[in-house]
Design an enzyme around this catalytic site. Structure first.
Site, PDB file in Angstrom:
ATOM      1  N   ASP A  23      15.449  23.113  33.494  1.00 63.65           N
ATOM      2  CA  ASP A  23      14.485  23.523  34.514  1.00 63.65           C
ATOM      3  C   ASP A  23      13.251  24.105  33.834  1.00 63.65           C
ATOM      4  O   ASP A  23      13.158  24.159  32.597  1.00 63.65           O
ATOM      5  CB  ASP A  23      15.101  24.498  35.516  1.00 63.65           C
ATOM      6  N   ARG A  55      19.743  20.901  38.951  1.00 67.65           N
ATOM      7  CA  ARG A  55      19.190  20.770  37.599  1.00 67.65           C
ATOM      8  C   ARG A  55      19.880  19.640  36.845  1.00 67.65           C
ATOM      9  O   ARG A  55      19.242  18.907  36.089  1.00 67.65           O
ATOM     10  CB  ARG A  55      19.396  22.068  36.821  1.00 67.65           C
TER      11      ARG A  55
END
Length: 298
Positions: free
Chosen positions: A82, A182
């Site tokens: 991320d 993610r």
């Protein structure tokens, strides 16, 4: 006694879920506050918070399906999957630009349905009693086991070219509890051969609860929690019980031979006054309390 109930909070970015719990404790004057499902500091959106006796309901919320809005950046890989992590790899901008919409759709389709997913190493999953992210920060090499999850919807809403050779995909995801968005971003980037990471994440739904009904963190003092009975009735089927059955359930007695009154595995037992007595489940031909609310709780 402090107010009891389920509070829907719209968590802002840059703070932890525990920070929201701490703010709620101060606003409602009680230590007995918990939440159902952590959001990363980067993420925003719906956090389901239990106050006082209603914290007993959180275990029935944690496993609910969820909806997320997210932005996936193609062309850059980070150490955390991320935007909070450092960029560790950058793809050729020409390779990123050359990916067709059909190729993206094929990659998304491969990550839809029942899939096996390896969570990001920088996650809250415990490994031998310690959070994975703590082990990573301590310099350990952490590889988590794959887990089976269900992604029932993974749709691309927009496809935007960046000025740095990257490409941003706005997506919406409906998924089972335990799914890491993610990891979806990471795996899509791997499939497309250019890498990817998550730059934005917003949780908009947890089971029957929607972020549209959530309160902002600055408005906690005026917030009105959902009553335990109302919340339980949204999470589970409702089983109306008589006043005597309510007493029996509170005393740990079974409702003998009443199995047929339950269509599913469990239900919220509500008395004639609209009070949540607890959660009941089948035990042979009987019904038995799996969780009881304390008397006097709203």
């Amino acid at each position: 006694m402090a107010t009891s109930g389920i509070l829907l909070v719209d968590k802002p970015g840059g703070m932890t879920s525990h920070d929201v719990v701490a703010r709620t404790r101060r606003a409602f004057g009680t230590r007995k506050v918990g939440h159902a499902g952590t959001l990363d500091p980067m993420a925003t959106g719906l956090l389901v918070v239990g106050i006082e006796a209603a914290t007993r309901l959180l275990t029935f919320v944690v496993g609910a399906d969820k909806t997320y809005l997210a932005t996936i950046r193609l062309g850059q890989t980070t150490g955390t999957d991320d935007a909070d992590g450092e960029i560790v790899a950058t793809a050729d901008p020409h390779a990123v630009a050359a990916i067709t919409a059909d190729r993206i759709q094929a990659g998304v389709a491969a990550l839809t349905g029942a899939i096996s997913q390896v969570p990001s190493a920088v996650s809250a999953i415990k490994v031998d009693g310690r959070r994975a992210y703590d082990r990573v920060r301590a310099g350990e090499d952490v590889v988590l086991a794959a887990r089976d999850v269900v992604v029932s919807r993974f749709d691309v809403l927009a496809d935007r070219a960046g000025d740095d050779g990257t490409r941003d995909l706005d997506v919406i995801v409906d998924c089972s509890s335990g799914t890491y968005i993610r990891a979806l971003a990471r795996d899509l980037g791997v499939d497309l051969g250019v890498g990817a990471h998550l730059t934005a994440l917003r949780r908009t739904r947890v089971g029957p609860f929607d972020v549209a009904d959530a309160t902002d963190l600055d408005d906690l003092a005026e917030a009105q929690p959902i009553t335990s009975a109302d919340a339980a009735g949204r999470i589970l089927p409702v089983l109306p019980v008589t006043a005597q059955e309510a007493v029996d359930l509170r005393h740990g007695k079974r409702l003998v031979g009443q199995r047929s009154r339950l269509e599913g595995p469990r239900a919220a037992a509500i008395d004639p006054d609209g009070v949540l007595i607890g959660i009941v489940e089948r035990r042979g031909d009987d019904l038995k309390s799996a969780m009881n609310m304390p008397e006097g709780a709203s």
